[in-house]
Scaffold this active site. Structure first.
Site, PDB file in Angstrom:
ATOM      1  N   ARG A 269      12.116   9.929 -31.104  1.00 23.65           N
ATOM      2  CA  ARG A 269      10.934   9.124 -31.482  1.00 23.65           C
ATOM      3  C   ARG A 269       9.766   9.567 -30.625  1.00 23.65           C
ATOM      4  NH1 ARG A 269      12.361   4.013 -27.727  1.00 23.65           N
ATOM      5  NH2 ARG A 269      13.576   5.363 -26.429  1.00 23.65           N
TER       6      ARG A 269
ATOM      7  N   LYS B 172       5.067   8.709 -28.051  1.00 20.26           N
ATOM      8  CA  LYS B 172       6.334   8.000 -28.205  1.00 20.26           C
ATOM      9  C   LYS B 172       6.150   6.999 -29.333  1.00 20.26           C
ATOM     10  CE  LYS B 172       9.727   6.223 -25.119  1.00 20.26           C
ATOM     11  NZ  LYS B 172      10.036   5.556 -23.869  1.00 20.26           N
TER      12      LYS B 172
ATOM     13  N   ASP C 149      14.601   5.220 -36.482  1.00 26.16           N
ATOM     14  CA  ASP C 149      13.446   5.345 -37.379  1.00 26.16           C
ATOM     15  C   ASP C 149      12.302   6.142 -36.757  1.00 26.16           C
ATOM     16  OD1 ASP C 149      12.562   3.590 -35.488  1.00 26.16           O
ATOM     17  OD2 ASP C 149      12.142   1.934 -36.860  1.00 26.16           O
ATOM     18  N   GLY C 150      12.496   6.579 -35.517  1.00 28.15           N
ATOM     19  CA  GLY C 150      11.469   7.388 -34.867  1.00 28.15           C
ATOM     20  C   GLY C 150      10.249   6.588 -34.427  1.00 28.15           C
TER      21      GLY C 150
ATOM     22  N   ARG D  86       2.003   9.277 -23.726  1.00 25.77           N
ATOM     23  CA  ARG D  86       2.559   9.334 -22.374  1.00 25.77           C
ATOM     24  C   ARG D  86       2.211  10.664 -21.723  1.00 25.77           C
ATOM     25  NH1 ARG D  86       8.913   8.211 -21.805  1.00 25.77           N
ATOM     26  NH2 ARG D  86       9.274  10.233 -22.761  1.00 25.77           N
TER      27      ARG D  86
ATOM     28  N   ARG E 178      14.530  17.331 -18.443  1.00 28.17           N
ATOM     29  CA  ARG E 178      15.496  16.397 -17.864  1.00 28.17           C
ATOM     30  C   ARG E 178      16.756  17.144 -17.442  1.00 28.17           C
ATOM     31  NH1 ARG E 178      14.063  11.989 -21.697  1.00 28.17           N
ATOM     32  NH2 ARG E 178      12.146  12.753 -22.641  1.00 28.17           N
TER      33      ARG E 178
ATOM     34  N   ASP F 269      19.813  12.090 -19.195  1.00 27.27           N
ATOM     35  CA  ASP F 269      18.647  12.444 -20.016  1.00 27.27           C
ATOM     36  C   ASP F 269      17.430  11.641 -19.592  1.00 27.27           C
ATOM     37  OD1 ASP F 269      20.450  10.416 -21.178  1.00 27.27           O
ATOM     38  OD2 ASP F 269      18.844  10.125 -22.626  1.00 27.27           O
ATOM     39  N   ASN F 270      17.608  10.736 -18.648  1.00 29.11           N
ATOM     40  CA  ASN F 270      16.476   9.958 -18.152  1.00 29.11           C
ATOM     41  C   ASN F 270      16.174  10.303 -16.700  1.00 29.11           C
ATOM     42  OD1 ASN F 270      16.104   8.639 -20.585  1.00 29.11           O
ATOM     43  ND2 ASN F 270      17.491   6.978 -20.056  1.00 29.11           N
TER      44      ASN F 270
ATOM     45  N   ASP G 186      11.333   6.754 -18.537  1.00 26.02           N
ATOM     46  CA  ASP G 186      12.061   5.818 -19.392  1.00 26.02           C
ATOM     47  C   ASP G 186      12.075   4.408 -18.802  1.00 26.02           C
ATOM     48  OD1 ASP G 186      13.860   4.460 -21.108  1.00 26.02           O
ATOM     49  OD2 ASP G 186      14.567   6.407 -21.783  1.00 26.02           O
TER      50      ASP G 186
HETATM   51  P1  AMP Z   1      16.565   6.383 -24.584  1.00 29.80           P
HETATM   52  O1  AMP Z   1      17.375   5.157 -24.747  1.00 29.80           O
HETATM   53  O2  AMP Z   1      15.103   6.143 -24.664  1.00 29.80           O
HETATM   54  O3  AMP Z   1      16.922   7.158 -23.377  1.00 29.80           O
HETATM   55  O4  AMP Z   1      16.883   7.281 -25.842  1.00 29.80           O
HETATM   56  C1  AMP Z   1      18.107   7.899 -26.095  1.00 29.80           C
HETATM   57  C2  AMP Z   1      18.032   8.736 -27.350  1.00 29.80           C
HETATM   58  O5  AMP Z   1      17.839   7.919 -28.495  1.00 29.80           O
HETATM   59  C3  AMP Z   1      16.891   9.742 -27.351  1.00 29.80           C
HETATM   60  O6  AMP Z   1      17.334  10.919 -27.973  1.00 29.80           O
HETATM   61  C4  AMP Z   1      15.844   9.045 -28.180  1.00 29.80           C
HETATM   62  O7  AMP Z   1      14.954   9.950 -28.774  1.00 29.80           O
HETATM   63  C5  AMP Z   1      16.685   8.332 -29.208  1.00 29.80           C
HETATM   64  N1  AMP Z   1      15.992   7.163 -29.789  1.00 29.80           N
HETATM   65  C6  AMP Z   1      15.751   5.987 -29.189  1.00 29.80           C
HETATM   66  N2  AMP Z   1      15.090   5.153 -30.010  1.00 29.80           N
HETATM   67  C7  AMP Z   1      14.910   5.816 -31.172  1.00 29.80           C
HETATM   68  C8  AMP Z   1      14.304   5.488 -32.432  1.00 29.80           C
HETATM   69  N3  AMP Z   1      13.729   4.316 -32.657  1.00 29.80           N
HETATM   70  N4  AMP Z   1      14.309   6.438 -33.385  1.00 29.80           N
HETATM   71  C9  AMP Z   1      14.886   7.628 -33.178  1.00 29.80           C
HETATM   72  N5  AMP Z   1      15.464   7.994 -32.037  1.00 29.80           N
HETATM   73  C10 AMP Z   1      15.498   7.097 -31.047  1.00 29.80           C
HETATM   74 MG    MG Z   2      15.259   8.314 -22.594  1.00 29.42          MG
END
Ligand code: AMP
Ligand code: MG
Length: 494
Positions: A93, A113, A125-126, A176, A183, A252-253, A262
């Protein structure tokens, strides 16, 4: 005719091989409107701050207007989430608009973002809801103003869409800014595929971008690991100095630049609890307050594994070398932590021997359930006549003998400082924020924002611009929550 909007992009990540990203445009959102624009940051980046707040600029900030010198892309990465390896994550996203070199000479990413689906969106849903965007704006800028390395917020925007979360909420985008979005998980992505040449390209890129002083070292990959270990040790010591719990320290964070990234389920503690967990999904307390340095070592070990083939051809030698570096983390962290915490209690040059005094205060805070921020900020009351009770009243048992003992020990320690009270007072106020983004206030900003009222959000971000300065008119924002206002749990929320 009005001159075209111009942004001085200077991209470098897009020159890496094609399997590092997918070049693509953001989705065009129906009706972009600015929620907040960060002019000082925009000026630092060398952007046309005035133009960015006009129609074209807003469309640019929301990814609707793409300039001719742009090549937006979604980055790929992998990562260990709660200890489990996920071979492909990536910008699901998010989208990198490009890089700019600021007036300070530093190269930074501008990333959106919530700008729509990418090939890495999986089931998502991105998009981003308003809540997470407001939260990240508030917390990342607060971190910056505390002096803690962090990604930042250039702008928050409404997209004009309504999106579905637990209920229908306004869609939003956060623009951002980061020194980079690389990462530990970016390294893991290539390493797990056995693509050592790609790991090397990535490492070389990171060295040039973040650690150029080591680029000619014969042992540069080894030194890269050491640099990241050092930066992360410092970062986590600083987090813990403001009672910050990241909440989702997946690999990844965690960035190679050493910036906080994050702000999903993160939280600042109200009363001190060493093992505090807020995140609703952290059932085992893996990312609890006290475990953050240990998780950092775990994550850095994953980074080290990816670098082994670069560190030495002989795997055994490489492992030995990497282990030696990882072993540096804890002593480094402890040194940084003593320095951060020691300064908070007014010690000019904290020493290893001050650890016991700091820990004994924390023990009293834990037993007395005293508010983390106020305990440190108001400690200077003990230097003033007749104000001792005010400070002690922060603890459930203000007359606890351990507390009285601690005050005595602390005053004795300050005598060695050889400074007058006014100077100590000043120093302490410089290391202890007057205001933090308290969880219940963030929730208030979000709930009111969802009702269309952004007054509290604007007030809070304004107050946090100078977090060390006493600003009496923001008194309502500094008070700990009443029992019925306490936030017990935070959610990842996208
Ligand atoms: P995060 O929890 O932010 O560390 O995200 C973990 C993974 O989930 C990453 O690859 C994000 O891009 C993906 N992600 C989180 N929220 C969404 C969303 N609403 N749509 C698509 N990908 C998502
Ligand atoms: Mg993240």
């Amino acid at each position: 005719m009005k001159p075209e909007l111009s942004v001085p992009f200077s991209n470098s990540f897009s020159s890496l091989p094609k399997d590092f990203y997918v070049k693509m445009y953001p989705e065009r959102m129906p009706d972009l409107r600015l929620i907040k624009f960060n002019s000082p940051l925009s000026d630092l980046l060398g952007l046309p701050s005035k133009d960015l707040q006009q129609k074209d600029g807003v469309d640019f900030l929301g990814g609707k207007k793409i300039l001719s010198n742009q090549e937006p892309l979604a980055q790929v990465y992998a990562g260990h989430q709660f200890g489990n390896f996920v071979p492909q994550l990536g910008d699901g996203r998010a989208l990198l608009l490009g890089e700019v070199i600021g007036t300070d000479g530093v190269r930074r990413d501008i990333q959106l973002k919530g700008s729509g689906k990418t090939p890495f969106s999986r089931m998502g849903d991105g998009r981003s809801g308003l809540g997470p965007v407001l939260r990240e704006y508030i917390v990342s800028e607060a971190m910056f103003n505390f002096g803690i390395p962090t990604t930042r917020a250039l702008a928050a925007l409404f997209t004009g869409e309504t999106i579905i979360r637990e209920t229908q909420v306004p869609g939003a985008i956060l623009a951002r800014v980061a020194k980079s979005h690389i990462r530990i998980g970016t390294f893991e992505y290539f390493s797990r595929k056995g693509q050592t040449n790609k790991v090397k390209e990535l490492a070389d890129y990171v060295i040039l971008r973040h650690y150029p002083d080591i680029k000619n070292d014969s042992d540069k990959y080894h030194t890269l690991l050491e640099k990241v270990v050092r930066n992360q040790a410092l970062l986590i010591a600083k987090w813990m100095g403001v009672g910050f719990i990241h909440g989702v320290m997946n690999t990844d964070n965690m960035t190679l630049s050493g910036e906080t990234i994050d702000f999903g389920p993160c939280a600042f503690m109200d009363h001190f609890e060493i093992d505090k967990v807020y995140s609703s999904i952290d059932l085992q307390g893996r990312y609890r307050f006290s475990n953050q340095p240990h998780i950092a070592i775990w994550n850095l070990s994953r980074l080290a594994e990816t670098l082994l083939p670069l560190i030495d051809e002989n795997q055994k030698t490489a492992i030995k070398k990497a282990e030696k570096i990882l072993e540096l983390f804890l002593p480094l962290f402890t040194e940084f932590w003593i320095n951060v915490m020691g300064k908070k209690i007014g010690i000019k040059k904290p020493k290893a021997s001050d650890k016991a005094l700091i820990e004994s205060l924390l023990k009293n805070m834990q037993i007395g359930r005293s508010d983390f921020t106020l305990t440190f900020r108001n400690l200077t009351n003990l230097l003033k006549k007749d104000q001792e009770q005010n400070w002690c009243a922060l603890f459930s048992d203000p007359k606890h003998p351990e507390l009285t003992n601690w005050i005595k020990d602390w005053k004795n320690r300050l005598k060695l400082n050889d400074k007058n009270k006014i100077t100590i007072n000043k120093q302490m106020n410089h290391h202890n924020p007057y205001i933090i983004p308290r969880n219940h206030i963030i929730e208030l900003c979000i709930s009111q924002g969802l009702q269309g009222d952004l007054t509290q959000f604007h007030r809070l971000t304004k107050a946090l611009e100078f977090p060390f300065k006493e600003q009496a008119h923001f008194y309502d924002l500094i008070k700990p929550p009443n029992d019925n206002e306490i936030v017990h749990q935070t959610f990842c929320g996208t």
